[in-house]
Design a protein around this motif. Sequence first.
Motif, short mmCIF file in Angstrom:
data_model
loop_
_atom_site.label_atom_id
_atom_site.label_comp_id
_atom_site.label_asym_id
_atom_site.label_seq_id
_atom_site.Cartn_x
_atom_site.Cartn_y
_atom_site.Cartn_z
N VAL A 179 -55.31 12.43 42.26
CA VAL A 179 -56.12 13.65 42.19
C VAL A 179 -55.24 14.82 42.54
O VAL A 179 -54.71 14.90 43.64
N GLN A 180 -55.05 15.74 41.62
CA GLN A 180 -54.28 16.97 41.83
C GLN A 180 -55.10 18.13 41.28
O GLN A 180 -55.45 18.14 40.11
N VAL A 181 -55.42 19.08 42.13
CA VAL A 181 -56.19 20.25 41.74
C VAL A 181 -55.25 21.40 41.51
O VAL A 181 -54.49 21.78 42.40
N ARG A 182 -55.21 21.96 40.33
CA ARG A 182 -54.36 23.10 40.01
C ARG A 182 -54.97 23.83 38.84
O ARG A 182 -55.76 23.27 38.08
N PRO A 183 -54.67 25.13 38.68
CA PRO A 183 -55.20 25.90 37.55
C PRO A 183 -54.64 25.40 36.23
O PRO A 183 -53.48 25.01 36.15
N THR A 184 -55.47 25.43 35.21
CA THR A 184 -55.06 24.96 33.89
C THR A 184 -54.52 26.12 33.08
O THR A 184 -55.13 27.17 33.01
N ALA A 185 -53.36 25.93 32.48
CA ALA A 185 -52.75 26.93 31.61
C ALA A 185 -52.66 26.36 30.21
O ALA A 185 -52.62 25.14 30.03
N PRO A 186 -52.63 27.22 29.17
CA PRO A 186 -52.53 26.69 27.80
C PRO A 186 -51.31 25.83 27.59
O PRO A 186 -51.34 24.88 26.83
N GLU A 187 -50.21 26.16 28.31
CA GLU A 187 -48.99 25.38 28.10
C GLU A 187 -49.10 23.99 28.71
O GLU A 187 -48.32 23.10 28.39
N ASP A 188 -50.07 23.77 29.66
CA ASP A 188 -50.18 22.49 30.35
C ASP A 188 -51.10 21.52 29.63
O ASP A 188 -51.28 20.40 30.07
N LEU A 189 -51.76 21.95 28.56
CA LEU A 189 -52.76 21.11 27.94
C LEU A 189 -52.14 19.92 27.23
O LEU A 189 -52.80 18.94 26.99
N ALA A 190 -50.90 20.00 26.85
CA ALA A 190 -50.24 18.89 26.16
C ALA A 190 -48.77 18.92 26.50
O ALA A 190 -48.19 19.97 26.71
N VAL A 191 -48.19 17.74 26.56
CA VAL A 191 -46.76 17.64 26.82
C VAL A 191 -46.01 18.00 25.55
O VAL A 191 -46.32 17.51 24.46
N LEU A 192 -45.04 18.90 25.66
CA LEU A 192 -44.28 19.34 24.50
C LEU A 192 -43.41 18.21 23.98
O LEU A 192 -42.88 17.41 24.75
N SER A 193 -43.22 18.20 22.68
CA SER A 193 -42.33 17.22 22.08
C SER A 193 -40.88 17.61 22.34
O SER A 193 -40.58 18.70 22.79
N ALA A 194 -39.99 16.67 22.01
CA ALA A 194 -38.56 16.94 22.23
C ALA A 194 -38.08 18.09 21.35
O ALA A 194 -37.26 18.91 21.79
N GLU A 195 -38.60 18.19 20.12
CA GLU A 195 -38.20 19.29 19.24
C GLU A 195 -38.68 20.62 19.79
O GLU A 195 -37.96 21.63 19.74
N GLN A 196 -39.90 20.65 20.31
CA GLN A 196 -40.42 21.91 20.87
C GLN A 196 -39.66 22.33 22.11
O GLN A 196 -39.36 23.50 22.32
N GLN A 197 -39.32 21.36 22.97
CA GLN A 197 -38.52 21.69 24.15
C GLN A 197 -37.16 22.25 23.76
O GLN A 197 -36.70 23.27 24.31
N LEU A 198 -36.50 21.60 22.79
CA LEU A 198 -35.21 22.09 22.34
C LEU A 198 -35.32 23.47 21.72
O LEU A 198 -34.45 24.33 21.92
N SER A 199 -36.41 23.71 20.98
CA SER A 199 -36.60 25.01 20.35
C SER A 199 -36.77 26.11 21.40
O SER A 199 -36.19 27.19 21.28
N LEU A 200 -37.54 25.84 22.45
CA LEU A 200 -37.74 26.85 23.50
C LEU A 200 -36.44 27.13 24.25
O LEU A 200 -36.11 28.28 24.55
N ARG A 201 -35.66 26.10 24.52
CA ARG A 201 -34.39 26.30 25.22
C ARG A 201 -33.39 27.07 24.33
O ARG A 201 -32.67 27.95 24.82
N ASN A 202 -33.38 26.74 23.03
CA ASN A 202 -32.49 27.47 22.12
C ASN A 202 -32.89 28.93 22.00
O ASN A 202 -32.03 29.82 21.90
N THR A 203 -34.20 29.20 22.04
CA THR A 203 -34.65 30.59 21.97
C THR A 203 -34.15 31.38 23.17
O THR A 203 -33.63 32.50 23.01
N LEU A 204 -34.29 30.82 24.36
CA LEU A 204 -33.82 31.52 25.57
C LEU A 204 -32.30 31.68 25.54
O LEU A 204 -31.77 32.73 25.92
N THR A 205 -31.58 30.66 25.05
CA THR A 205 -30.12 30.76 24.95
C THR A 205 -29.71 31.86 23.98
O THR A 205 -28.77 32.63 24.25
N GLN A 206 -30.40 31.97 22.83
CA GLN A 206 -30.08 33.00 21.86
C GLN A 206 -30.36 34.40 22.41
O GLN A 206 -29.62 35.35 22.15
N GLN A 207 -31.42 34.53 23.18
CA GLN A 207 -31.72 35.83 23.79
C GLN A 207 -30.63 36.25 24.77
O GLN A 207 -30.22 37.41 24.81
#
Length: 348
Positions: free
Chosen positions: A243-271
């Motif tokens: 049992v863990q009580v914490r606020p729900t965020a849209p990003e927490d509703l599903a675990v990101l896939s490996a491609e999505q994680q890589l895409s987010l990291r590449n976006t921050l690296t490009q910035q």
Amino acid sequence: MSEQLPAEHTPEQNKEKKSGSLVAWLSMLLNLLLAAAIALVLYWVWPQWSGMQQRQQQLTEQQQLSQSAAQQQQQEFSQSLEQQLAGLKTELAETSALLQQQQLQLQALQQDQQKQLSSSTAWALWQSQQLVQLAGQKIWLEQDIPAALRVLVGAEEQLSQQQDPAFVPLRQAMLSDIQALQQLQLPPISSIQLDLAQLRQLVHNLPLRQSEPVLQQVADTTSAQDWQGRFWQQWGTFWGSLVQVRPTAPEDLAVLSAEQQLSLRNTLTQQLLLAELAAVKYQNEPYQAALQQAMDSLQRYFRPTDSQVQQIAERLTKLSVQSVVLPAPSRLQSAEVLKELKVTEKGL
């Protein structure tokens, strides 16, 4: 023949009949109560269950819209970055070609002038003019203040060797330009570039903002006396993780896939890379915009409670305070003096 009268019910039979009727009424009453309870439960539970299904569907649709918007934003940013990089490469290629062309022209002009010049004074003035023009190119074209300073210092030293009083105004103008360049407060481009390069290396180890299982490793011990303590410690860890009580965020509703994680990291690296390129070219507005986009991505997609994420956010905030504007002078006094002396090819 006498008539046979019906046998009267005995007390035991009457008692059994009454008991059977009572059981039948009780059974019917229990059935009615059970039906009423089921109807009451369905009356209260069905709307709640329907509302939960609707909220779950709304959350799923919001998540899909958020992912679509993030993907579209990433595609737009990637296209913008590619266009900017292509423009930067084109600009660098044009600048390099222009410098090469100017160097070739300067070499050809030097060869022609060396053949035509017969006076050491005229040669010194012509050489000073070329060096002052080169210093101007270093300042406004290449944005290299230290190189321009070295060129002006060398030009003034060459004039000082002539020991000609006619060169005094020009030498004074060169000394004024040298002093003005030495007093400029240049932005720490090398330090900024180094910080951004280090941050780009740390991006791939940052935890994303999503529900991820936390693996806890318990050290194996060979002692048989503390098995009860280890049992209760593991039991407490297991029970606390249920049992863990914490606020729900849209990003927490599903675990990101490996491609999505890589895409987010590449976006921050490009910035971060875009901010580094803008800092090297002393472009303050693109530099600040890229840092702001990097901070937004870090805050939106990465876990804010992680210490490394917080440290990177603090470093980005410190970098955004710094300005990368080149404090170049609007003109060189030595160039104005040379114009007054009318040092031209025809005059030489």
